[in-house]
Design an enzyme around this catalytic site. Sequence first.
Site, short mmCIF file in Angstrom:
data_model
loop_
_atom_site.label_atom_id
_atom_site.label_comp_id
_atom_site.label_asym_id
_atom_site.label_seq_id
_atom_site.Cartn_x
_atom_site.Cartn_y
_atom_site.Cartn_z
CE1 TYR A 83 -0.66 -3.39 9.40
CE2 TYR A 83 0.31 -1.32 8.69
CZ TYR A 83 -0.13 -2.15 9.70
OH TYR A 83 -0.05 -1.74 11.01
CG ASP A 99 -4.26 2.57 3.18
OD1 ASP A 99 -3.66 3.67 3.29
OD2 ASP A 99 -4.18 1.65 4.02
CE LYS A 128 4.05 4.00 6.63
NZ LYS A 128 3.03 3.05 6.26
C1 LIG Z 1 1.86 2.52 7.21
C2 LIG Z 1 0.54 2.23 6.64
C3 LIG Z 1 -0.64 2.29 7.40
C4 LIG Z 1 -0.60 2.55 8.89
O1 LIG Z 1 -0.11 3.80 9.18
P1 LIG Z 1 0.44 4.08 10.67
O2 LIG Z 1 0.85 5.52 10.64
O3 LIG Z 1 1.57 3.13 10.89
O4 LIG Z 1 -0.69 3.83 11.59
C5 LIG Z 1 -1.84 2.08 6.78
N1 LIG Z 1 -1.91 1.83 5.47
C6 LIG Z 1 -0.82 1.76 4.70
C7 LIG Z 1 -0.96 1.50 3.24
C8 LIG Z 1 0.44 1.95 5.26
O5 LIG Z 1 1.53 1.86 4.49
#
Ligand SMILES: *Cc1c(COP(=O)(O)O)cnc(C)c1O
Length: 421
Positions: free
Chosen positions: A142, A237, A265
């Site tokens: 994701y 990511d 996060k």
């Molecule tokens: C949570 C997450 C996102 C999105 O971040 P948001 O702050 O919710 O927009 C993108 N990539 C990864 C790996 C994530 O865990």
Amino acid sequence: MNIQTELFLKSKKLIPGGVHSPVRSFKGLTSTPRFFKRAEGAYIYDVEEKKYIDFCMSFGPLILGHRNPIVEKALHEGLERGWSYGACEPYSLELAEFLLERIKYVEQLRFVNSGTEAVMTALRLARGVTGRNKIIKFNGCYHGHVDSMLIKAGSGLAGEAEASSAGVPEGIAKDTLVLELGDIEGVKKCFEEHKNQIAAIIIEPLPANNGLMVQPIEFLSFLREICDQTCALLIFDEVISGFRVAFGGMAEITGIRPDISTWGKIIGGGLPVGAIAASKFIMEHLAPIGKVYQAGTLSANPLAMTGGLATLKQLTPENYKKISEQTKKISNVLTNWMHSYNNGQFAMFKITTYASLFWIVPKDNVTKISEIPENLTENFNKLFEVLLEKGIYLAPNAYEVGFVSLAHDDSVIEDLKVRLG
Ligand SMILES: *Cc1c(COP(=O)(O)O)cnc(C)c1O
């Protein structure tokens, strides 16, 4: 009617589906979403004052627990300086310096407001730097709700894909190639079929948004090599794994260096922050120096910078070790209980852990989507309801991982045992 049901009905009138993010919706569950009004340490309280041990922890940012006293104090002080200037300030420099001194594989960074924004910028930057359009992503990773990442595998040629959300134009879907995690041959084939067109590979080096699918290091180093051979960029990511598995994330743990990192996060400690980081060469392709445009009214918001720094300063090696140990203990307590509860109703479940993350799933060593049992949701939903009743709050979805924080100390584990009974 109870007060939570009332709030949910009201919420559904005001907000689509009653939620501001779909994973909060308790979709498929018998109970309706809990409405929480306050939180402290490892605990969260709903509007009826029921107290839960929180294993969702805002989906990851709160690695120190709720209302960590040092972060709270820094935020109070920050409030007294004003909370947005839309101009240069020293607070983001403090945070940037703190990060760049410790994470040696990047030279510059820029702050944004969310993980999604970080990914969006990373992709544009990769395209701007390489002059190519196509991006490889992996099924089960994701990357936020960026148009070009809301794409699923299609049925045709290797990597061919289609939008997984309405509203994403075909023209955007065609530049995203989707492959299975671990599919080395598929990646090679993709590079052959789209010679000199692939700008970047993006991956969660620790996929943790569709269960916890720990990747063999060989796969990640293969991605590094093929990017080097083809002059494509490797984007890690690390919005979930960054500052969670180690300060420098999976790049630190594996020693594999991405060209661009995305963070979110934990970097904001529970306030809205994201970041893109890379070499100076890559980063200086961003406006105002470079031709890749990127901006933000609230970017590097001073209050969020303060919360982030106060959080990150507490992430010592000792604390990482401690949280990982607590995670193992929690995993053991939950596993023992699942194996004995109600004549083994949940005995099919095991727990995969990695640092302070855990995932409840009836299988070990899941590394790709096709290995996830099909009836996972059905069994998980029953487990979720039983735990909710006992005052133990998991993320309300079988494919979400659990998060342990520094506040989940031994007294919380004792309480967990009592609650499980
Ligand atoms: C949570 C997450 C996102 C999105 O971040 P948001 O702050 O919710 O927009 C993108 N990539 C990864 C790996 C994530 O865990």
